[in-house]
Design a protein around this motif. Structure first.
Motif: not given
Length: 322
Positions: A54-70
């Protein structure tokens, strides 16, 4: 069964079954958490593993990496550009099946919000139907909603026919079909098929006069079901397959109550099939097909960041225990 009563019963049953599905998913989550989570010892507790995920997912979702991930989720996870470059035929089947089911799911979810959720929040049918664009989803007989549903339904059906052909007739050596796969394929095909008679009998039940004549007109529906604001975009004939079937069956000149009974039969049959697939999904390989876009997207993002060659879909993300 009257329209409002049927929908009331539907949502009561649906909510109960969703609650039971939540229990099933919690059980499966406890099984998946037996797997090793990177960064934690193998004997770490399931609660600790869950917290790390959960912590890893939240950090990913609220980081700048989220746009690259999407972006990776769309291009690599859903569109599958790598498959497009290697095997155009397999890519076309994938898009036909996965894309059409995904589009139908999104459309059904938006429709549920407009038809069921907004009225619960105090919005009148007229107000909900007056919303720009999404308000048209209030009823399936709005012309573009009818056309879109029809095209997606036929695309899903065509995709399932291709799946059946490749697995059971052509017997593509790249595909290993297990009994569990056959169950999922049968359920998906029946869901696609049952939607058409449900739509046909709904049209007959809604637009057949007491004399047994099929005479479609928006004023035949109560304002709570088809608000007058939608009269200008009414067009059930755009659902061409269902509408043609309704015209042919309407020549029998049966009482509208007969069509209402048949509509209820196929409505609940469709619901039972969808529910069966929902409960069976976590135990089938079909779940991997749904989850794999996320895994592929994450691995693609990691590859871009590390400037390495793309890894296979499994990657280093934790996998469920066998």
């Amino acid at each position: 069964m009257e329209h409002d009563l049927r929908l009331t019963v539907f949502w009561l049953v649906h909510l109960v079954l969703l609650g039971l599905f939540g229990v099933e998913f919690v059980f499966l989550l406890s099984v998946w958490l037996r797997a090793r989570v990177p960064g934690l010892p193998e004997n770490a507790s399931r609660w600790r593993k869950l917290g790390a995920v959960v912590a890893f997912t939240l950090r990913l979702l609220f980081s700048r990496r989220i746009w690259a991930l999407l972006k990776a989720l769309i291009t690599d996870g859903m569109v599958h550009r790598r498959l497009y470059r290697t095997d155009l035929r397999r890519w076309a089947v994938h898009i036909l099946v996965f894309g059409s089911w995904l589009a139908l799911g999104v459309l059904s979810t938006l429709t549920g919000v407009v038809v069921e959720i907004l009225p619960l929040l105090g919005m009148s049918p007229e107000a909900a139907a007056s919303l720009p664009i999404v308000g048209h989803l209030y009823h399936a007989d709005v012309w573009w909603v009818a056309l879109l549903n029809e095209l997606l339904g036929l695309t899903v059906l065509a995709g399932m026919i291709l799946v059946i052909y490749r697995r059971y007739i052509e017997k593509d050596p790249q595909l290993r079909t297990m009994p569990a796969d056959s169950i999922a394929i049968v359920l998906l095909t029946l869901i696609a098929l049952s939607g058409f008679p449900a739509e046909t009998f709904r049209l007959l039940a809604d637009y057949t006069t007491a004399a047994g004549v099929l005479s479609p007109d928006p004023t035949m529906l109560p304002p709570s079901k088809f608000p007058p604001v939608l009269y200008g975009v009414w067009g059930p004939q755009w659902a061409f397959a269902g509408y043609l079937s309704a015209r042919l069956l309407g020549s029998l000149r049966l009482n509208p109550e007969v069509w209402a009974v048949l509509h209820n039969v196929f409505f609940w049959l469709h619901f039972v099939l969808v529910t069966a697939l929902l409960y069976y999904l976590p135990f089938s390989r079909l779940f991997h097909a749904i989850a794999s876009p996320i895994v592929v997207a994450y691995n693609s993002l990691s590859d871009q960041e590390s400037h390495r060659e793309p890894r296979p879909a499994g990657g280093n993300m934790p996998q469920p225990a066998a």
